[in-house]
Enzyme design. Structure first.
Site, PDB file in Angstrom:
ATOM      1  N   LYS A   1       1.303   4.200  -2.836  1.00  0.00           N
ATOM      2  CA  LYS A   1       0.985   5.699  -2.680  1.00  0.00           C
ATOM      3  C   LYS A   1       2.618   6.482  -2.719  1.00  0.00           C
ATOM      4  O   LYS A   1       2.601   7.764  -2.939  1.00  0.00           O
ATOM      5  CB  LYS A   1       0.480   6.087  -1.102  1.00  0.00           C
ATOM      6  CG  LYS A   1      -1.021   5.404  -0.813  1.00  0.00           C
ATOM      7  CD  LYS A   1      -1.754   6.136  -1.963  1.00  0.00           C
ATOM      8  CE  LYS A   1      -3.308   5.906  -1.849  1.00  0.00           C
ATOM      9  NZ  LYS A   1      -4.104   6.708  -2.934  1.00  0.00           N
TER      10      LYS A   1
ATOM     11  N   TYR B   1       0.731  -1.193   0.187  1.00  0.00           N
ATOM     12  CA  TYR B   1       0.006  -0.082   0.107  1.00  0.00           C
ATOM     13  C   TYR B   1       0.906   1.167  -0.030  1.00  0.00           C
ATOM     14  O   TYR B   1       0.622   2.038  -0.675  1.00  0.00           O
ATOM     15  CB  TYR B   1      -0.972  -0.078   1.237  1.00  0.00           C
ATOM     16  CG  TYR B   1      -1.713   1.322   1.138  1.00  0.00           C
ATOM     17  CD1 TYR B   1      -2.802   1.340   0.177  1.00  0.00           C
ATOM     18  CD2 TYR B   1      -1.753   2.358   2.196  1.00  0.00           C
ATOM     19  CE1 TYR B   1      -3.490   2.719   0.254  1.00  0.00           C
ATOM     20  CE2 TYR B   1      -2.368   3.437   2.330  1.00  0.00           C
ATOM     21  CZ  TYR B   1      -3.167   3.731   1.088  1.00  0.00           C
ATOM     22  OH  TYR B   1      -4.203   4.889   1.434  1.00  0.00           O
TER      23      TYR B   1
HETATM   24  P1  NDP Z   1     -13.289   4.523   0.855  1.00  0.00           P
HETATM   25  O1  NDP Z   1     -13.177   3.208   1.185  1.00  0.00           O
HETATM   26  O2  NDP Z   1     -14.488   5.017   1.684  1.00  0.00           O
HETATM   27  O3  NDP Z   1     -13.665   4.906  -0.636  1.00  0.00           O
HETATM   28  C1  NDP Z   1     -12.734   4.334  -1.609  1.00  0.00           C
HETATM   29  C2  NDP Z   1     -13.452   4.863  -3.128  1.00  0.00           C
HETATM   30  O4  NDP Z   1     -12.659   4.389  -4.030  1.00  0.00           O
HETATM   31  C3  NDP Z   1     -15.017   4.325  -3.197  1.00  0.00           C
HETATM   32  O5  NDP Z   1     -15.670   5.181  -3.783  1.00  0.00           O
HETATM   33  C4  NDP Z   1     -14.724   3.145  -4.045  1.00  0.00           C
HETATM   34  O6  NDP Z   1     -15.840   2.885  -5.055  1.00  0.00           O
HETATM   35  C5  NDP Z   1     -13.584   3.569  -4.980  1.00  0.00           C
HETATM   36  N1  NDP Z   1     -12.548   2.435  -5.532  1.00  0.00           N
HETATM   37  C6  NDP Z   1     -12.097   1.479  -4.906  1.00  0.00           C
HETATM   38  N2  NDP Z   1     -11.492   0.677  -5.871  1.00  0.00           N
HETATM   39  C7  NDP Z   1     -12.064   1.023  -7.252  1.00  0.00           C
HETATM   40  C8  NDP Z   1     -11.959   0.241  -8.329  1.00  0.00           C
HETATM   41  N3  NDP Z   1     -11.228  -0.588  -8.703  1.00  0.00           N
HETATM   42  N4  NDP Z   1     -12.513   1.083  -9.424  1.00  0.00           N
HETATM   43  C9  NDP Z   1     -13.235   2.383  -9.037  1.00  0.00           C
HETATM   44  N5  NDP Z   1     -13.370   2.906  -7.980  1.00  0.00           N
HETATM   45  C10 NDP Z   1     -12.718   2.260  -6.951  1.00  0.00           C
HETATM   46  O7  NDP Z   1     -12.010   5.113   1.276  1.00  0.00           O
HETATM   47  P2  NDP Z   1     -11.329   6.589   1.253  1.00  0.00           P
HETATM   48  O8  NDP Z   1     -12.453   7.555   1.020  1.00  0.00           O
HETATM   49  O9  NDP Z   1     -10.801   6.808   2.778  1.00  0.00           O
HETATM   50  O10 NDP Z   1     -10.456   6.629   0.248  1.00  0.00           O
HETATM   51  C11 NDP Z   1     -10.332   7.476  -1.000  1.00  0.00           C
HETATM   52  C12 NDP Z   1      -8.821   7.657  -1.448  1.00  0.00           C
HETATM   53  O11 NDP Z   1      -8.175   8.139   0.016  1.00  0.00           O
HETATM   54  C13 NDP Z   1      -8.123   6.379  -1.331  1.00  0.00           C
HETATM   55  O12 NDP Z   1      -7.113   6.738  -2.576  1.00  0.00           O
HETATM   56  C14 NDP Z   1      -7.362   6.298  -0.298  1.00  0.00           C
HETATM   57  O13 NDP Z   1      -6.158   5.591  -0.569  1.00  0.00           O
HETATM   58  C15 NDP Z   1      -6.949   7.586   0.326  1.00  0.00           C
HETATM   59  N6  NDP Z   1      -6.506   7.846   1.551  1.00  0.00           N
HETATM   60  C16 NDP Z   1      -7.407   7.727   2.676  1.00  0.00           C
HETATM   61  C17 NDP Z   1      -7.122   7.475   3.795  1.00  0.00           C
HETATM   62  C18 NDP Z   1      -7.867   6.975   5.182  1.00  0.00           C
HETATM   63  O14 NDP Z   1      -7.520   7.086   6.209  1.00  0.00           O
HETATM   64  N7  NDP Z   1      -9.155   6.768   4.850  1.00  0.00           N
HETATM   65  C19 NDP Z   1      -5.862   8.296   4.409  1.00  0.00           C
HETATM   66  C20 NDP Z   1      -5.087   8.577   2.960  1.00  0.00           C
HETATM   67  C21 NDP Z   1      -5.472   8.407   1.699  1.00  0.00           C
HETATM   68  P3  NDP Z   1     -16.367   1.549  -5.523  1.00  0.00           P
HETATM   69  O15 NDP Z   1     -16.280   0.558  -4.384  1.00  0.00           O
HETATM   70  O16 NDP Z   1     -17.913   1.578  -5.716  1.00  0.00           O
HETATM   71  O17 NDP Z   1     -15.736   1.123  -6.702  1.00  0.00           O
HETATM   72  C1  8X3 Z   2      -4.415   5.618   4.636  1.00  0.00           C
HETATM   73  C2  8X3 Z   2      -3.797   5.993   5.859  1.00  0.00           C
HETATM   74  O1  8X3 Z   2      -2.279   5.242   7.740  1.00  0.00           O
HETATM   75  O2  8X3 Z   2      -3.636   3.474   6.909  1.00  0.00           O
HETATM   76  O3  8X3 Z   2      -3.706   5.938   3.490  1.00  0.00           O
HETATM   77  O4  8X3 Z   2      -1.913   4.522   5.673  1.00  0.00           O
HETATM   78  S1  8X3 Z   2      -2.772   4.679   6.620  1.00  0.00           S
END
Ligand code: NDP
Ligand code: 8X3
Length: 251
Positions: free
Chosen positions: A156, A152
């Protein structure tokens, strides 16, 4: 005045959905993307009360589907001004020796290659128009590795590198490029990481005030709403209780 159009990947939950909501309130027309059709339809129905919305159901990791979906956009949504490369997740949390190769494929295919496919499909029109905005959602995991985060984190780190590369390559086309790197945000992220184990996922956010999706969405809106000559390159956003990828002050 003509509405701006934003294309948001991962708009069915978490950060992407919250961003769509803020954009809709600010009169930006929306292309909402994700795999879950029912959710897309529901969010579209809600946000249509505020702005023009279309939904595209596709998996960002399926190259042909990405290009076909974007080609199929109705005419009035084809001129994309703002691309939010947000779709992504962690799959698993294991040492490198115990990690699942299927999880590795999913993270690299979705978080890295998916972001590239979507950008490749959308860039030609931005280049032609000599304007555009791309916001890449990275992570603190793209700035620091943490135990068991390996692939992961690698995905990133790649987003971080691609953000910098886009800035270099797209500079002459007047395209703004920004990355936002959140720390812990309470979304469905951990449920996906732990394959539906809700209890394990909830424990990730226990004992401190985690960021909420809306906190990041507000920052995304701030970044894209700066005047045309202003481009924020890179932001790390933590909950107050988090000092680094691994140091969290839980009570
Ligand atoms: P969620 O799981 O709530 O949202 C993830 C979104 O990505 C969903 O809308 C999902 O839609 C979509 N997605 C996942 N896989 C696919 C795919 N193969 N094709 C199309 N869409 C996809 O997580 P977050 O909102 O937290 O995550 C959003 C972003 O933020 C990500 O890039 C994550 O890595 C990043 N992030 C999150 C953090 C956290 O702590 N939550 C911290 C740092 C970064 P669906 O399943 O409908 O396809
Ligand atoms: C999501 C936050 O700390 O799990 O990117 O990597 S962490």
């Amino acid at each position: 005045m003509k509405l701006k159009t934003a294309f948001i990947t991962g708009a069915t939950s978490g950060i992407g959905k919250a961003t769509a909501e803020i954009f809709a309130k600010n009169n930006i027309q929306l292309v909402l993307c994700g795999r879950r059709a029912e959710r897309l339809a529901k969010i579209k129905e809600q946000l249509e009360k505020l702005t023009k919305v279309t939904a595209l159901q596709f998996d960002v990791s399926k190259k042909e589907d990405v290009f076909n979906a974007i080609k199929s956009l109705p005419q009035e949504f084809q001129n994309i001004d703002i691309l939010i490369n947000n779709a992504g997740n962690a799959h698993g949390l294991s040492t490198i020796q115990d990690g699942s190769t299927d999880d590795w494929d999913a993270m690299l295919d979705i978080n890295v290659k998916g972001l590239l496919y979507v950008s490749k499909a959308i860039l030609p029109k931005m280049i032609e128009k000599n304007t555009g905005f791309i916001v890449n959602i990275g992570s603190i995991a793209g700035k620091e590795v943490y135990p068991n985060g390996n692939v992961y984190c690698a995905s990133k780190y790649a987003v971080n590198a691609l953000n910098k590369s886009m800035r270099l390559d797209l500079n002459k086309y007047n395209i703004r490029v920004s990355a936002i790197h959140p720390g812990a945000v309470e979304t469905e992220f951990s449920e996906v990481r732990f394959k539906g184990d809700k209890e394990k996922a909830a424990n990730v956010y226990k004992g401190f005030n985690a960021l909420q999706a809306n906190d990041i969405a507000e920052i995304i809106y701030f970044v894209i709403s700066r005047p045309a000559h202003v481009n924020i390159e890179d932001l790390i956003v933590y909950p107050t209780a988090q000092a680094s990828a691994t140091i969290l002050n839980r009570v």
